[in-house]
Design an enzyme around this catalytic site. Structure first.
Site, short mmCIF file in Angstrom:
data_model
loop_
_atom_site.label_atom_id
_atom_site.label_comp_id
_atom_site.label_asym_id
_atom_site.label_seq_id
_atom_site.Cartn_x
_atom_site.Cartn_y
_atom_site.Cartn_z
N ILE A 102 0.97 -0.85 0.17
CA ILE A 102 -0.36 0.11 -0.14
C ILE A 102 0.96 0.90 -0.29
O ILE A 102 0.67 2.21 -0.98
CB ILE A 102 -1.05 -0.25 1.29
CG1 ILE A 102 -1.89 -1.26 1.10
CG2 ILE A 102 -1.88 1.36 1.39
CD1 ILE A 102 -2.34 -1.40 2.11
N ARG A 133 -4.20 1.69 10.86
CA ARG A 133 -4.72 0.73 11.80
C ARG A 133 -5.15 2.22 12.87
O ARG A 133 -4.50 3.15 13.58
CB ARG A 133 -4.23 -0.25 12.56
CG ARG A 133 -4.71 -1.50 11.75
CD ARG A 133 -5.60 -1.96 12.00
NE ARG A 133 -5.87 -3.43 11.70
CZ ARG A 133 -6.49 -3.26 10.26
NH1 ARG A 133 -6.75 -2.33 9.69
NH2 ARG A 133 -6.88 -4.62 10.11
N ASP A 143 -9.06 7.45 8.97
CA ASP A 143 -10.53 6.07 8.28
C ASP A 143 -10.47 4.99 9.20
O ASP A 143 -11.34 4.58 8.56
CB ASP A 143 -9.96 5.96 6.99
CG ASP A 143 -10.80 4.85 6.12
OD1 ASP A 143 -11.91 5.04 6.13
OD2 ASP A 143 -10.25 3.83 6.13
N GLU A 172 -12.82 0.41 17.23
CA GLU A 172 -13.97 0.39 16.62
C GLU A 172 -14.91 -0.78 17.06
O GLU A 172 -14.26 -1.18 17.70
CB GLU A 172 -13.92 0.58 14.94
CG GLU A 172 -12.73 2.07 14.67
CD GLU A 172 -12.05 1.66 13.22
OE1 GLU A 172 -12.38 -0.30 12.42
OE2 GLU A 172 -11.98 1.88 12.69
N HIS A 190 -13.79 4.13 7.82
CA HIS A 190 -12.68 2.31 8.28
C HIS A 190 -13.33 2.07 5.82
O HIS A 190 -13.18 1.05 6.10
CB HIS A 190 -13.20 1.33 8.82
CG HIS A 190 -11.48 0.61 8.58
ND1 HIS A 190 -11.31 -0.42 10.47
CD2 HIS A 190 -11.00 -0.22 8.13
CE1 HIS A 190 -10.69 -0.32 10.13
NE2 HIS A 190 -9.97 -1.14 8.52
#
Length: 331
Positions: A157, A236, A260, A265, A297
Site C-alpha cells: 500500500i 490502524r 479512516d 471501532e 474504515h
C-alpha cells in the site's frame, strides 16, 4: 465441503454467491459478527470466513475446537485483533488477504490529502453553519507538488501511495523499520522516524498495527510535526492516541487530519444494515472539525477490493480443506 461467512455486507453477497456457484460449493452467510455465541451458526460447516475489527478471542477459538472447525479465512489484512496463541492451541489455521487491492487504500489516502490541502472542510462548514457560500481567503490551499509527503510503512500500500503522490509532483520521503532494498529512485528513507515527522508536510500511515507501534503517534510526536502539517491514517486506529490527536488539532499543533480508522471501532461500523446513530464522543468531536475528514474504515471499499477479499478468502478455505499449500497462513 461447505463454508459460512460472517459479518457479510450487502456488497459482498453477489461475490459470495458467484464463488459458491462457480465452485459448486455450499456457502452460507450471515450479517452477524463472529463471537463465541454466534459461532453456533457454523455447526456442521468445514470452515469460516470472517471480517471484523472486534477481537477473535481465546473463548472463540475454544468454541472452534468444540465444533470441530479447523479453518478461519479472514477477508482482510489486519491480524492485530486475533489471539494467535489461542488459535494455535485449539488447532485453528488462519489465513488473511494481504493484498486485496493496495491501490484502493492508497488512492483514498491521496483523496484525503487533497481534501485537506484544499480546505474543502472549511467550505462545507461555511455552507452548513451560515447557509453562505462564497469565496474566502481563508480557503486558500496548497498544491501537493509544493509539499513533502512522508510515508510511514513501505509495503504494497505504501509503495502505491508513493507513486500516486509522486505523480502529483510531491517530494516523497519514507520510514520503515524494515526498508525495501531497491526504491527505484522513487523516494528515499529518512535516517529516523523523528526525522520524517519533522520534515513532512503530509504524513500518511501505511503500516500494520503491532505492540511496538501502539500509540506511536501521541502528544510528543504531534509536537514534532510542523504546525502546518496534515496527518492521514488509513492504517490502524491503535497506532494513534485519539485524545492526543484531538488536542493537536484543537491547539494548532497540526493543521488537519484524515482519519479512516480510529481506536476501539465498534462492530456496528462494519454492519452495512446498521441504522444506529454514532455515539462515540471522539468520532462526533472529530466530525465537527472543518480541518478533519473522518470516514468509517472505508479506504479499502472498491468493487475490486470486495471481489478480491471474498474470492481469496474462499479460495483459502477450499485449499486448506483439500490439504493444499496456502501462502497467506497467519502464524
Amino acid at each position: 465441503m461447505k463454508f459460512i461467512a460472517y459479518n457479510v455486507r450487502d456488497d459482498e453477497i453477489p461475490f459470495i454467491e458467484k464463488w459458491g456457484k462457480d465452485h459448486q460449493i455450499e456457502v452460507a452467510y450471515t450479517t452477524t459478527t463472529l463471537t463465541p455465541e454466534t459461532i453456533e451458526e457454523a455447526k456442521g460447516y468445514d470452515g469460516i470466513s470472517g471480517l471484523q475489527t472486534i477481537a477473535y478471542t481465546k473463548e472463540l477459538f475454544i468454541a472452534f475446537r468444540k465444533l470441530g472447525i479447523k479453518y478461519l479465512a479472514l477477508r482482510n489484512v489486519g491480524v492485530d485483533n486475533l489471539d494467535l496463541q489461542a488459535a494455535a492451541d485449539n488447532g485453528v489455521k488462519i489465513t488473511n488477504v494481504p493484498a486485496y487491492s493496495p491501490e484502493s487504500i492508497a488512492e483514498f489516502a491521496v483523496t484525503m490529502a487533497l481534501f485537506l490541502s484544499r480546505k474543502v472542510g472549511y467550505m462545507q462548514q461555511q455552507l452548513r453553519q451560515k447557509q453562505e457560500f462564497h469565496f474566502s481567503p481563508d480557503f486558500m490551499g496548497r498544491l501537493i507538488s509544493e509539499q513533502t509527503v512522508g510515508i510511514v510503512g513501505t509495503g504494497r500500500i505504501g509503495q502505491h501511495a508513493i507513486r500516486l503522490f509522486k505523480g502529483l509532483g510531491a517530494k516523497v520521503i519514507a520510514y520503515d523499520k524494515y526498508p525495501i532494498k531497491d526504491t527505484h529512485g522513487e523516494f528515499h528513507y529518512t535516517t529516523s522516524f523523528q526525522d520524517l515527522v519533522r520534515q513532512s508536510d503530509i504524513i500518511s500511515l501505511h503500516m500494520p498495527a503491532t505492540p511496538d507501534n501502539y500509540h506511536e503517534f501521541n502528544h510528543e510526536t504531534f509536537e514534532l510535526m510542523k504546525n502546518t502539517a496534515l496527518f492521514i491514517n488509513t492504517a490502524r486506529g491503535s497506532i494513534v492516541d485519539t485524545a492526543d490527536l484531538i488536542f493537536a488539532l484543537q491547539s494548532g499543533e497540526i493543521a488537519g487530519a484524515g482519519i479512516d480508522t480510529i481506536e476501539n471501532e465498534s462492530a456496528d461500523l462494519q454492519d452495512s444494515r446498521s441504522t444506529k446513530q454514532v455515539t462515540d464522543a471522539d468520532v462526533i468531536k472529530l466530525s465537527m472539525m472543518p480541518n478533519v475528514l473522518i470516514t468509517p474504515h472505508s479506504a479499502f471499499h472498491t468493487t475490486r477490493s470486495v471481489m478480491n477479499m471474498v474470492n481469496i478468502s474462499m479460495d483459502h478455505l477450499k485449499a486448506m480443506v483439500e490439504g493444499k499449500p496456502v501462502s497467506d497462513i497467519v502464524d
